[in-house]
Structure formats: C-alpha cells, structure tokens
Design an enzyme around this catalytic site. Sequence first.
Site, mmCIF file in Angstrom:
data_model
loop_
_atom_site.group_PDB
_atom_site.id
_atom_site.type_symbol
_atom_site.label_atom_id
_atom_site.label_comp_id
_atom_site.label_asym_id
_atom_site.label_seq_id
_atom_site.Cartn_x
_atom_site.Cartn_y
_atom_site.Cartn_z
ATOM 1 N N ARG A 360 0.841 -1.212 0.000
ATOM 2 C CA ARG A 360 0.000 0.000 0.000
ATOM 3 C C ARG A 360 0.871 1.256 0.000
ATOM 4 O O ARG A 360 0.557 2.247 -0.648
ATOM 5 C CB ARG A 360 -0.985 0.005 1.178
ATOM 6 C CG ARG A 360 -0.413 0.320 2.517
ATOM 7 C CD ARG A 360 -1.473 0.847 3.484
ATOM 8 N NE ARG A 360 -2.288 -0.197 4.059
ATOM 9 C CZ ARG A 360 -1.995 -0.845 5.200
ATOM 10 N NH1 ARG A 360 -0.894 -0.562 5.886
ATOM 11 N NH2 ARG A 360 -2.803 -1.762 5.677
ATOM 12 N N ASN A 482 -5.202 1.523 8.449
ATOM 13 C CA ASN A 482 -4.757 1.688 9.832
ATOM 14 C C ASN A 482 -4.270 0.336 10.339
ATOM 15 O O ASN A 482 -5.053 -0.487 10.780
ATOM 16 C CB ASN A 482 -5.906 2.218 10.685
ATOM 17 C CG ASN A 482 -5.445 2.579 12.074
ATOM 18 O OD1 ASN A 482 -4.471 2.028 12.579
ATOM 19 N ND2 ASN A 482 -6.161 3.500 12.701
ATOM 20 N N ASP A 483 -2.975 0.142 10.270
ATOM 21 C CA ASP A 483 -2.380 -1.141 10.640
ATOM 22 C C ASP A 483 -2.616 -1.506 12.094
ATOM 23 O O ASP A 483 -2.297 -2.609 12.514
ATOM 24 C CB ASP A 483 -0.848 -1.073 10.434
ATOM 25 C CG ASP A 483 -0.466 -1.341 8.999
ATOM 26 O OD1 ASP A 483 -1.318 -1.800 8.228
ATOM 27 O OD2 ASP A 483 0.702 -1.078 8.655
ATOM 28 N N CYS A 484 -3.082 -0.540 12.859
ATOM 29 C CA CYS A 484 -3.225 -0.771 14.290
ATOM 30 C C CYS A 484 -4.663 -1.016 14.714
ATOM 31 O O CYS A 484 -4.933 -1.222 15.896
ATOM 32 C CB CYS A 484 -2.645 0.407 15.054
ATOM 33 S SG CYS A 484 -0.900 0.592 14.736
ATOM 34 N N ASN A 486 -6.695 -3.590 14.772
ATOM 35 C CA ASN A 486 -6.579 -5.036 14.564
ATOM 36 C C ASN A 486 -7.821 -5.716 15.120
ATOM 37 O O ASN A 486 -7.847 -6.183 16.251
ATOM 38 C CB ASN A 486 -5.319 -5.568 15.263
ATOM 39 C CG ASN A 486 -4.092 -4.720 14.966
ATOM 40 O OD1 ASN A 486 -3.473 -4.166 15.875
ATOM 41 N ND2 ASN A 486 -3.745 -4.587 13.698
#
Length: 827
Positions: A360, A482-484, A486
């Site tokens: 990305r 937003n990789d966080c 989760n």
Amino acid sequence: MKYGFFDDANREYVITDPKTPFPWINYLGNHDFFSLVSNTAGGYSFYKDAKFRRLNRYRYNNVPMDNGGRYFYINDGENIWSPGWKPVKTPLDHYECRHGLSYTTIKGQKADIEAEVTFFVPLNAWAEVQKMKLTNKGKTEKTFKLFSYNEWCLWNAEDDQNNLQRNLSTGEVEIDGATLYHKTEYKERRNHYAFYHLNQEIDGYDTDRESFIGLYNEFSNPRAVLDGKPSNSEAHGWSPIASHYKEITLAPGESTDLIFILGYIENEEEEKWESKGVINKTKAKALIDQYNTVEKVDAALKELADYWTELLSVITLNHADDKLNRMVNIWNQYQCMVTFNMSRSASFFEVGIGRGMGFRDSNQDLIGFVHQVPERARERIIDIASTQFPDGGCYHQYQPLTKRGNDAIGGGFNDDPMWLILGTVSYIKESGDFSILDEMVPFDNDPSLAQTLFDHLTISFNHVINNLGPNGLPLIGRADWNDCLNLNCFSKDPNESFQTTENNTEGSKAESVMIAGLFVVYGTDYVALCQELGKTEEAERAQNCVDAMKEAVKQFGWDGEWFLRAYDFYGNKVGSDENEEGKIFIESQGWCSMAEIGLEEGMVEKALDSVKERLDTPYGIVLNNPAFTEYKIEYGEISTYPAGYKENAGIFCHNNPWIMIGETKLGRGNQAWEYFKQICPAYLEDIHDLHKVEPYVYCQMIAGKDAYKPGEGKNSWLSGTAAWNFYTVVQHILGVSPEYKGLKVDPCIPNEWDTYSINRKFRGGEYAITISNPDKVSKGVAKLIVNGEVIEGNIIPDLGEGNHKVEVIMGTTSLVDSASAEAVVAE
Ligand code: BGC
Ligand code: NOJ
C-alpha cells in the site's frame, strides 16, 4: 529558537547550529546506492537494500543519539575536533550544514583551519563520494593530522547486530595503498566487496576498530587520534573499519582538496579473484578512476544538480507565498523521490531491517512521484503487482533486493489490492501509456501464473467484493490502512507483534467503512478506466458494485453526524457516538467524503463539520477521539498507544490530506488551506523546538491533543504524508491534475487569493498556466483559454509537444459543465 533557514535560491536548508532538537538528516543517492546523512555526518550507506547490503554500521537509538557515521578527525596539536562537530564535540568557531538535493555539505572551522566536506552519491554510481576542502584561514603555517573513519557493517544489518558469536570472527580486509577494502564473506557466498579510498598518498591507516579507538575509548576520543598516530592495523575478525591517516601542512590562505570514495563492487563468480585470496580490484579501480579528481567530482555534482533542475521543472509553482513555493517546488517533491526510493525501509526511525517496500505504501508514494520519472514508476508498479496473490490479496511488503514478498508478515490486509488501482491509474494519467495494462505480470513472483496488469486490477477490484461482510461492507482482514486497528487479532501475549501475529478471521464480522470509501473512489477510477478501454460490460458490472457499496455505506456506515469507522469481530460499531472512546475516526470521514457518499443527503458536509469540531487541533487533525485510555483487546494495537500518540489520537499527517480533499469536494477552499498549513513543515519554523524534526520534510506523526506534548513531531521522512500532501496541494487545492485526455483545472483555494501560475510539463508539452481569481471565489472555473482559444469544460487537451499558454479565470458563474468537461470545443 531557530536552528537554520531555507536558502531557496540554492535549494538548500542551511543548519547553523549542530545541536538541532533531533538529528536533521538528508538522503543521498537516487538509484541503487543510497546513504543517510545527518547534520553531524552520522548515518550509513547501502546498496539497494538497507537490510541485506549495508556498507557501514550504525547504532540506532544509541547514547549519544546518532552514533556512527563517516567521521573525520583533525588534531592540530592543540585541538582535536570534527568538522561536523560530532563525534568529538569540540566547540567550533564556525559550523554550517547545507542539506541540498541529494547532497550535503558540512563545514566546520576551528583555530583557523576550515574543513568543508560535500557528501553525495553521483548519478548511477555505486559509491558515496566525499569531497573535502581544507583551508588555512590564519596568518601562520598550520600543520595538522587528519583521520577518516568508517566502520564496516558485515553486510546483513540484522545479522550484524545479532550473531556476534560468528561475526566477531569473520571480518576480513585488504589494504592496497590508500584504498582500504572490506571483503568479509567474499571468499564464500558473496560476490561483493566494499572499499574506502582516498585519492592521495596516506601516512598510515587502521582497519581494526579496537586498534583505532581503543577498547575503552569512544568515537569522541579515539586512541589513534589522541596519540596522533595510527597503528597500521590489519583487521582479523572483531570489527573491521577503514581509517586513513594523513599529515597536512598548509601555508596561510592555502587550501588542499581530498576526495574520499566509499564504493561497492560486485564481481562475476569467475572473476572474483586476482590471485588466491586477493580480490579482483579491476572494477574498484575503474570506479575510483571516475571520481578521483576535483574536476571529475565537480562535474558529477553539476550533473546531479542538472538532474534535479530537470526533475523539478515538471511542476513549478509561482505563488505570492514563498513557503508554499518552496514546498511545492523543492522540498515536498524531493521527499516524494525519497519515499519512492525507500518506501518505509531506512530512516532515523525505520532501522532498515524491519520493513522493505510496502504494497500500500509504495502505491501511494507513486502519486507524488509519477510525474518525476514515469518510467521508474512503471517498473515499480510491475514489481509491486508481481507480489500479489492469485486471489487478489497481496504480500504486505517485499524486499527491494530480491523483490520477493516478505513471509514474516504475509498478506491479509484487505485495503492493499485497491491501492494498485490508484498506482496504475496515476501512472497512465500522467504518461498516457496504456500499454502497461498489457504487461504480463506474475502472481506471487511466479511467472507461470502471469496475467496482464489489467487482470491484476480486475482481480484487485474483485477481492473487495469477494470479501464482503454481513452489512455488505468490506471485511477488514488483518487491518486496513490503519495497521493498528486489529479487529481480528485478540492478542494477549506481549511477546507477539500485532503486525505479524496469527489473526482470527474465521466467523468474524469485522468490516471496514474506510475500505468501503476507498473502494468507491478507486472502484470509480476502475470503471472510468474500463470505459476508456471500451470495456463497457465490465464498466457496467463494476459500476453496479460501486453503487451497491455506496448504498451499504449510507445504510450501515452512517452514524448520524459522521461515518462509522468499522464493525468489530462481533458486529459491534466502531467509531460511533455510542462508544465511550473512539467515537469518531478520521479515515472513514476522509474516504467517504472523497467518494462523495451521501453528498446530496448532506452526509459529507456533516461528517467534515464533525471532523472540525472533534478532531481538529492547532497542530493538525487527530486520528480519533476520544483517545483510548484502556487496552481494548478487540481493537488491538491502536489501544496500546498512550493517548495522543501514533494511531491512538495522534495527528497522523498521512490522513490529513484526505480531509483537505473532502473539503475541496464541498468547495471549502479556506478550510482545506488551513488544514494544509497546519502540518506543512515550512509553516512551522517558529515552533522548531516543539516540532523537533526536520523543518523541510513532513513527518508521519505529530503528537495529538491528548498527548503530553501536543505538537511534537516524530517519524520524519518515510511516510505517505509526502505524496498525499503534494498530490493534494497540487491537484486538489492549486487544482491542476492529469486526466486521460489532458490536464484538468479545478482549483479550490482560499477565496482571498488573487493569482498564481503553474508551469507543467506533460507528455512532451509544456503548459504555462495562469490562474486568476478576480471575483474572490474559492472554486469554479469561469473561463479557460488555451493558446488564445476559449475551451469549453475544464480540461486542457493534450496538445503534444510545444509551449502552450493557458489562462484560467475563476468565478462564480462557471461556464464549465463538468459532465461535458471532456468535450473540447473551441468557442
Ligand atoms: C505502527 C504503524 C505501522 C505498523 C507497521 C505499527 O506499530 O503504529 O504506523 O504501520 O506498525 O509497521
Ligand atoms: C504506517 C504504515 O507504513 C502504513 O502502511 C499504514 O497505513 C500507516 N502506518 C497507518 O497505520
């Protein structure tokens, strides 16, 4: 306090105090060979891959900060000092560091000796060249001793730190006059070595660290420098280094030039050796021969400067605001090149061993870079697409050296596929080159699975609709942008990383409203591309999917005053007024606004007003509010950060432009501009001490309103922030953007602006575009005149080679009907 200033004429940022609030760095190299260099000469170099081919050792997060670099020491009998102040830190009589475009010049003066060093990587060279000028500024003769210092990394930067039981026995060097070679592991599986050369005879050297520094001394007081003589040591294991020693005498006013070359060489298997155990130095000598005089180096520096002049000439702004000019014309474009080259691999916050190129990330980086070198963008798109899986999912990262997907992180980030559409469409709009779509591109790097790039786009599009959740919204997978966030992770184990741990998507209802907005934006681009290609059936099919997604968002993604962020594993709302914390998130407001979902129903306006009310701060727009104050296992890493930092209500500069673009959709140019200025580094000069990181580039995160120190920046350089801000200010605020048929003009500006002009090279033509705003509006093109002819619509047609003059008159009574914008008819 100010630590420096912009020198726009020279395209430099000039640092006048070495004690900046954080190391302020620069990047050298534009292709294959790169270096990081701080304002005190700290940093390191690598060939292609900061993990696998690192030339010199660097000590991240050390004490003192910024430890390790290409150091020089001068001992004049009374003073011992370094031209970059560090590592010796003797107070200098004068210090200046000029970070320019792909070069850095550091000048130090002590007791009438001036040392000026220019560091750069010549175009197309696998080497860092260091041009040093030493001048006696005094009235008496000066004799002094000069030492260089470079500590080798044993190639694999991760192993170099980890595997000491092996590494402390493997180091090998060769000494050949003033060229000090590093050949660790060359005799076995490596076909590469490095060298550090000085173009003059030397009076001694060291290649063993302990002999040079002393076991209990430091970089600041190496034994050899204190003693005023080297040991002529030959390293066997331990830590090999390369240090030249030279005695210099200068008459009053006299100068001498020295050229140091740090080079990297690869040899064919059958050409590795000159004789048993002696490396073949033919290529090294040839490389040295290219840069071993001042004339040759100056020519290479000029070539580099011309290269940048040419690159920056593609888009040039002439505006009354100098700060804006310098960001658009110099620094933001420069940062876009760096993010294109580095993705998120190596900075002073990314250690170069964790992450390679992000799927990305690198696609997004293209939107700020594609106009500079479209051919390189093309190659990158193919590399990225080659790491896609046959079902449309993607390796989240790949290593630049091998171009292979990174197994440690794998895939499953469900936003990834859509960014490939962005990258590809941006490339075609810039270049007009549709042939990229016919390229055969592997899946999972397996050529037997190759399909066309267009097929990859279709498969990317389908990946979203093949993975819809109970509300018809996209399933989030491991995470979206937003990789966080989760939502399928449920981690209880502090020893596992949120980024790599096994996710539990089985039976999950976790859906992302952000991916829904992303899908509408780039799905619409995909539809337009299909139409452009005459694939009308596919366009229709895709349009139906996009329409269905819009409906799903309106029905299940709207919270009343703003867009929801997601649904969690259990199907509970995320980013709703119903929640105690994390009531509102920026990402879905940005994407659904850009997608204009519910525009007629007033959703976009309400959502953006809510952003203003709840997320805006004087330092930028925070990611969410209220910040999380407790660990929410069903949300994951986002709730691990202390309130106000990173993804937990930090100002994530990457996503602020999404809101700016949303504002431009509503025509609110004043607001878009205010948001732009809040995070744009050139406007933050007065708060350097607070902002902390480089004032010439964007940083990823600024501490948010809940943080201990709101306004403090972190993680500078490698962030999608660079590309997104450049793209936003040029294409959506200043309003000139490439389209398939030409250049679209659609500014959305503060209504007080009078006039500005943009020079735009585009597909072989050069367009001098002047925009004037006599009626003081924010948006609307009343008249477009191209080469003296009035054009209907707001697209300057692709007129091919030559110089073209364009006048744009903004006004409330727009003559432009955007629906027919593509019909180009002379009045
Ligand atoms: C950071 C993210 C980043 C991710 C992947 C997280 O710890 O907060 O910004 O995208 O790691 O490396
Ligand atoms: C930084 C990562 O590089 C990027 O991929 C991610 O989208 C953002 N952080 C947000 O988490």
